[in-house]
Design an enzyme around this catalytic site. Structure first.
Site, PDB file in Angstrom:
ATOM      1  CB  THR A   1     -13.920   6.284  -0.257  1.00 25.10           C
ATOM      2  OG1 THR A   1     -13.282   7.516  -0.560  1.00 25.10           O
ATOM      3  CG2 THR A   1     -13.807   5.367  -1.449  1.00 25.10           C
ATOM      4  CB  THR A   2     -16.892  10.553  -2.150  1.00 26.24           C
ATOM      5  OG1 THR A   2     -17.425  10.917  -0.876  1.00 26.24           O
ATOM      6  CG2 THR A   2     -17.661  11.263  -3.254  1.00 26.24           C
TER       7      THR A   2
ATOM      8  CB  SER B   1       3.554 -11.397  -3.091  1.00 26.50           C
ATOM      9  OG  SER B   1       3.931 -10.085  -3.417  1.00 26.50           O
TER      10      SER B   1
ATOM     11  CE  LYS C   1       0.961   5.164 -12.526  1.00 26.07           C
ATOM     12  NZ  LYS C   1       1.376   4.084 -11.658  1.00 26.07           N
TER      13      LYS C   1
ATOM     14  NE  ARG D   1      10.570   9.743  -1.596  1.00 24.35           N
ATOM     15  CZ  ARG D   1      10.253   8.859  -2.534  1.00 24.35           C
ATOM     16  NH1 ARG D   1       9.346   9.145  -3.438  1.00 24.35           N
ATOM     17  NH2 ARG D   1      10.840   7.682  -2.567  1.00 24.35           N
TER      18      ARG D   1
ATOM     19  CG  HIS E   1       3.490   1.016 -15.118  1.00 27.05           C
ATOM     20  ND1 HIS E   1       3.757   2.368 -15.157  1.00 27.05           N
ATOM     21  CD2 HIS E   1       3.411   0.676 -13.814  1.00 27.05           C
ATOM     22  CE1 HIS E   1       3.875   2.819 -13.921  1.00 27.05           C
ATOM     23  NE2 HIS E   1       3.664   1.822 -13.088  1.00 27.05           N
TER      24      HIS E   1
ATOM     25  CB  THR F   1      -4.043   3.196 -13.127  1.00 25.13           C
ATOM     26  OG1 THR F   1      -4.364   4.504 -12.616  1.00 25.13           O
ATOM     27  CG2 THR F   1      -3.038   3.366 -14.250  1.00 25.13           C
TER      28      THR F   1
ATOM     29  CB  THR G   1      10.872   4.434  -5.689  1.00 23.18           C
ATOM     30  OG1 THR G   1      10.244   5.452  -4.900  1.00 23.18           O
ATOM     31  CG2 THR G   1      10.018   4.141  -6.896  1.00 23.18           C
TER      32      THR G   1
HETATM   33  C1  LIG Z   1       1.054   3.850 -10.155  1.00 22.47           C
HETATM   34  C2  LIG Z   1       0.859   2.425  -9.792  1.00 22.47           C
HETATM   35  C3  LIG Z   1      -0.289   2.010  -9.119  1.00 22.47           C
HETATM   36  C4  LIG Z   1      -1.266   2.990  -8.541  1.00 22.47           C
HETATM   37  O1  LIG Z   1      -2.034   3.580  -9.510  1.00 22.47           O
HETATM   38  P1  LIG Z   1      -2.662   5.028  -9.217  1.00 22.47           P
HETATM   39  O2  LIG Z   1      -3.826   5.103 -10.119  1.00 22.47           O
HETATM   40  O3  LIG Z   1      -1.577   6.011  -9.532  1.00 22.47           O
HETATM   41  O4  LIG Z   1      -3.024   5.075  -7.770  1.00 22.47           O
HETATM   42  C5  LIG Z   1      -0.518   0.655  -8.954  1.00 22.47           C
HETATM   43  N1  LIG Z   1       0.363  -0.258  -9.408  1.00 22.47           N
HETATM   44  C6  LIG Z   1       1.516   0.116 -10.021  1.00 22.47           C
HETATM   45  C7  LIG Z   1       2.446  -0.947 -10.487  1.00 22.47           C
HETATM   46  C8  LIG Z   1       1.799   1.459 -10.206  1.00 22.47           C
HETATM   47  O5  LIG Z   1       2.934   1.817 -10.769  1.00 22.47           O
END
Ligand SMILES: *Cc1c(COP(=O)(O)O)cnc(C)c1O
Length: 408
Positions: free
Chosen positions: A276-277, A136, A247, A21, A216, A244, A362
């Protein structure tokens, strides 16, 4: 033991498999999204990014930048410690209220990333449920798989988005056993959507708990940006929704939302949360501003959907092997890691277009692709330029000869 040699050999293995990579050295330019400056060690030039997960360009939205700067100006840069030891920033409290409201849930909990939110939450929930069986989806994200592994619970994998297979596993496990179904709403490599309603029906029928990754989809689907569950009115049918802030919301961090008792248990038991902080207040403020904006504004979502459709149509009409996708994600099939990496390189050097090659692990071997993510800022002119660049690349490096038939 020659320690360094061991590591060098593992790296050499990646070269052999053509999947070593290399990261593109980029500098985003506020106001010029999706353009960025690319540094290749020798020269620097402006390129167009076609593979950002800042799906709506919110990372550069003036209101979001303003929210971040104001919060940093008011309260400083760092959080100052874990929430356990140093208290919770008021900006985080506001963010968690906003997230619970977004998904119509009782409570939410913010983590330092989406990855950590999955790993910490799934492992903790499954550990707290006695003799839990995790069901899963076979294409679940690495962060969910890590959470499952860490839990130590028994795991059974169901075929991707296959409710029939899931039902057989649920039936065998029986009504009484604790069961956690973990899956995603949008699978980000193929752009397909899970049968959420069917899975929720099964969960009800067999008394299982549901955990849905909407990473997503949040910000981009539903009238308030609450994801596919918002769009399809399924929010109430899922126990835990995870998302998240990094994104579509253009910031950083991850979260879960759900019933207060479950969220509170994760807060009290998950090491990945406790030790963790916390996120910086400024990041929390930026995320809150983005969520609030996308709760009201349809503009970004509508335009993104339009440009994604335009992109698909343009590439399909040019005869490029666009893989079928139900969402804003536009995967173009290559099917070979070396050619995929070569395509990325060629596009960058010859066309000043950046699209990262997606190789194993991936995606599975033989399913290598370019994953294109149009945003509201990829206008029709940029789409036409992309179409020409991809066609030229396909011919120049011989992808058409290697694989003349479209995928899937
Ligand atoms: C990117 C991703 C995550 C992790 O999210 P981050 O905020 O980038 O750590 C979790 N689940 C899926 C399906 C993702 O594509």
């Amino acid at each position: 033991m020659d320690y360094k040699k061991v590591f060098q050999e593992t790296i050499n293995q990646l070269y052999t498999e053509k999947r070593y990579r290399v990261f593109a050295d980029l500098e985003q330019i506020v106001g010029a999204f999706p353009h960025a400056v690319w540094h290749d060690g020798v020269e620097s030039r402006e390129i167009t990014v076609w593979c950002s997960n800042d799906y709506l360009g919110m990372g550069q939205h003036p209101d979001i930048i303003q929210a971040l700067c104001t919060a940093a100006g008011n309260t400083g840069v760092g959080a100052g410690g874990t929430r356990n030891i140093s208290g919770t920033s008021h900006y985080l409290v506001e963010l968690e209220e906003e997230l619970a409201d977004l998904h119509h849930k009782e409570a939410s909990l913010v983590f330092t990333s989406g990855f950590i939110s999955n790993e910490a939450s799934i492992s903790t929930i499954a550990q707290l449920l006695p003799d839990c069986l995790i069901l899963s989806d076979e294409l679940n994200h690495a962060s969910m798989i890590e959470g499952i592994r860490r839990s130590g619970a028994e795991k059974q994998v169901f075929r991707h988005s296959d409710p029939n297979h899931l039902e057989r596993l649920l039936k065998t496990a029986g009504q009484e056993r604790a069961k956690l179904i973990v899956f995603e709403s949008i699978y980000s490599m193929d752009g397909d959507i899970a049968p959420i309603r069917e899975i929720a029906d099964l969960a009800e029928k067999y008394n299982a708990m549901t955990y849905l990754d909407e990473v997503h989809a949040v910000g981009m689907y539903g009238v308030r940006g609450g994801g596919i569950t918002d769009r399809d009115h399924l929010t109430e049918r899922i126990d835990i929704i995870e998302g998240t802030l990094a994104k579509a919301y253009g910031s950083l961090g991850g979260y879960i939302t759900g019933p207060r008792s479950i969220i509170d248990a994760v807060r009290c038991y998950a090491p990945g949360f406790i030790f963790t902080t916390a996120l910086p207040p400024s990041i929390a403020a930026a995320a809150t501003a983005a969520i609030r904006h996308l709760k009201k504004s349809q503009r970004e979502r509508t335009l993104q959907q339009r440009q994604a459709k335009q992109t698909k149509d343009a590439l399909i009409s040019a005869g490029l092997p666009v893989m079928p996708s139900q969402t804003h994600i536009v995967p173009v099939f290559v099917g070979n890691p070396a050619l995929c990496t070569k395509a990325t390189d060629h596009l960058l050097r010859q066309h000043s277009i950046y699209i990262q090659a997606i190789n194993y692990p991936t995606v599975s071997q033989g399913k290598e692709r370019l994953r294109i993510t149009p945003t509201p800022f990829h206008d029709d002119v940029l789409i036409r330029m992309l179409q020409h660049a991809l066609l030229e690349t396909w011919n120049a490096i011989g992808i058409s000869d290697f694989n003349s038939s479209a995928a899937g």
